[in-house]
Design a protein around this motif. Sequence first.
Motif, short mmCIF file in Angstrom:
data_model
loop_
_atom_site.label_atom_id
_atom_site.label_comp_id
_atom_site.label_asym_id
_atom_site.label_seq_id
_atom_site.Cartn_x
_atom_site.Cartn_y
_atom_site.Cartn_z
N ALA A 168 0.86 -1.19 0.00
CA ALA A 168 0.00 0.00 0.00
C ALA A 168 0.89 1.23 0.00
O ALA A 168 1.31 1.70 1.05
N SER A 169 1.20 1.74 -1.18
CA SER A 169 2.17 2.82 -1.26
C SER A 169 1.72 3.88 -2.24
O SER A 169 0.81 3.66 -3.04
N CYS A 170 2.39 5.02 -2.20
CA CYS A 170 1.99 6.14 -3.06
C CYS A 170 2.83 6.20 -4.32
O CYS A 170 2.54 6.96 -5.23
N GLY A 171 3.90 5.42 -4.38
CA GLY A 171 4.79 5.47 -5.52
C GLY A 171 6.06 6.27 -5.24
O GLY A 171 7.03 6.18 -6.00
N GLY A 172 6.04 7.02 -4.16
CA GLY A 172 7.20 7.84 -3.83
C GLY A 172 8.44 7.00 -3.55
O GLY A 172 9.56 7.38 -3.92
N CYS A 173 8.25 5.87 -2.92
CA CYS A 173 9.39 5.01 -2.60
C CYS A 173 10.02 4.47 -3.88
O CYS A 173 11.24 4.40 -4.01
N GLU A 174 9.17 4.06 -4.82
CA GLU A 174 9.68 3.57 -6.10
C GLU A 174 10.45 4.69 -6.80
O GLU A 174 11.51 4.47 -7.38
N GLY A 194 11.05 2.55 3.60
CA GLY A 194 10.16 3.70 3.70
C GLY A 194 9.23 3.63 4.91
O GLY A 194 8.98 2.56 5.47
N SER A 195 8.71 4.81 5.28
CA SER A 195 7.85 4.93 6.47
C SER A 195 6.70 3.95 6.49
O SER A 195 6.35 3.41 7.54
N CYS A 196 6.06 3.75 5.35
CA CYS A 196 4.84 2.92 5.34
C CYS A 196 5.17 1.49 5.76
O CYS A 196 4.47 0.90 6.58
N ALA A 197 6.23 0.93 5.21
CA ALA A 197 6.63 -0.42 5.58
C ALA A 197 7.22 -0.43 6.99
O ALA A 197 7.04 -1.38 7.75
N PRO A 218 14.39 4.02 6.82
CA PRO A 218 13.32 4.95 7.16
C PRO A 218 13.17 6.06 6.13
O PRO A 218 14.04 6.26 5.28
N GLY A 219 12.05 6.79 6.24
CA GLY A 219 11.87 7.98 5.41
C GLY A 219 10.66 7.89 4.52
O GLY A 219 10.21 6.81 4.16
N CYS A 220 10.16 9.04 4.15
CA CYS A 220 8.99 9.11 3.27
C CYS A 220 9.33 10.03 2.12
O CYS A 220 8.95 11.17 2.08
N PRO A 221 10.05 9.51 1.11
CA PRO A 221 10.68 8.18 1.07
C PRO A 221 12.12 8.25 1.61
O PRO A 221 12.61 9.33 1.88
N PRO A 222 12.79 7.09 1.72
CA PRO A 222 14.21 7.12 2.09
C PRO A 222 15.00 7.91 1.05
O PRO A 222 14.58 8.00 -0.10
#
Lengths: 174, 322
Positions: free
Chosen positions: B13-19, B92-95, B165-169
């Motif tokens: 469940a992600s926004c795509g920012g991590c990718e 990333g923060s979500c995970a 960590p991070g949104c995104p790392p």
Amino acid sequence: MEEKLAATDKLSTSKDWEPLIVAFFCNWCTYTAADLAGVSRMGYDPNVRVIRVMCSGRVDPQFVLDAFAHGADGVLIGGCHPGDCHYVEGNYKTLRRYLLLKRLLRELGIEEGRLRLEWIAASEGEKVSKTINEMVEQVRALGPLRLTRKFKEWDAELATLEVEAQREEVAVHV
Amino acid sequence: MSDKPKIAFYWCASCGGCEESIVDLAEDILEVAQAVDIVFWPVAMDFKRKDVEAMPDGSLLATMVNGSIRTSEQEEMAYLLRRKSQILIAYGSCAHTGGVPSLANQFDKEQILRYVYEEAPTVANEQKVRPQPRHQQNGTAITLPEFRGLVRSLDQVVEVDYYLPGCPPTPKLLKQAVLTLLSGNLPPKGTVLAPDTALCDQCPRKDTKPTDLKINEFKRPHWTQIDPNTCFLAQGIICMGPATRAGCEAQCISGNMPCTGCFGPTSRVRDQGAKILSSLASSVNAREPEDIEKILEGIVDPVGTFYRYSLAKSLLRAKVTR
Ligand code: SF4
Ligand code: SF4
């Protein structure tokens, strides 16, 4: 379904549930007062587990959340009256945190009456027993919080998958 | 196939920012691609779940999963990738801590579905149709993943070895992590791959942070002319810096925006929200309950502010009356 659960919860509560209160008492005032209440043989409800801290200001909001997460139905914080803090400012910090924490808890579904802050001086033994008895009644009226059980219910949906994954693994290995 | 170590990326469940942050490696991605084989990365490469299923267990050196876990499909993928990987990294923060999606834990499933499929102003759905996990049509059964009752962090579903960590790392942290993995010199299991100090420590404004902070008013950043050189807290603007792990190199601060907490807490903190609540409330400059309340009213949304990225991993995890 959820209503049904809630209904059975209510049923079982009337019989075997007793409110569990975690109390954080400051060493200099409220804990001494609780001691006095004991020595003077003033009774109070046995539903409270007292934890002695050096100052009510030592009660990190994390402690309060942790107590709820571990099954407390209510949390009571006892400290010296304003102006009487052994560390001068500690109880003012407690008051400020308590007011904000109460708002946070309300938003997370924990009713006001489950967290209480009371100033109790070393000489006020009877205030200890009165406060505890009052709070036990109040929490009894609110009913159980039972977060440990709730967490298990929440995670039941995961357990099914784990079972499936194990089954699959067994299937792969035979 | 080459015998370079294999790594995989996956999103839940992600926004795509991590990718996007992986793509942000830019030229460095060539360096990474030279050192490893990326064998599964749905956003960029055409491999399917069955390809992963066909890999021997433990054959991937590492998998980085971003996004939180909301559906049964994401759970299944988490299990599958866990089984296939020697090292599983929450990216990333979500995970890591549930992230922004876990703010949905303030509502129950029914409230969310009702709003999204019936009540949202942009929705036209007269028959109030909702997605069903199973559907039969012309003798064919179609299935959809189940929508779970709770948003979870990756480690609330499967065992996790490391966290980025991070949104995104930042791409820099990602590159460091890959190099660490390749060096074989691994930190203890459970390590968050970023410095274990609070952001204030790295903050260019730290010299202006008062030792005895006194807050008379909480101001909202978008309604305030922000002094770009002074500690946000000294200006009455909520900054999560004191309760947030360093490692982002204070990027938001440099953009004249306060820290919102995406790197999660340091290892000494169990509940990031409760920790910042404690620190902010203690600094309120008033003694009478009414005066204190008045100042605290400036914090409009305590849950959304203090747990913006970490509600799933907070001690209460969700709204408890749901
Ligand atoms: S951590 Fe941030 S960037 Fe990554 S998926 Fe979550 S919201 Fe998006
Ligand atoms: S509170 Fe925010 S602005 Fe102030 S020093 Fe810490 S990180 Fe910097």
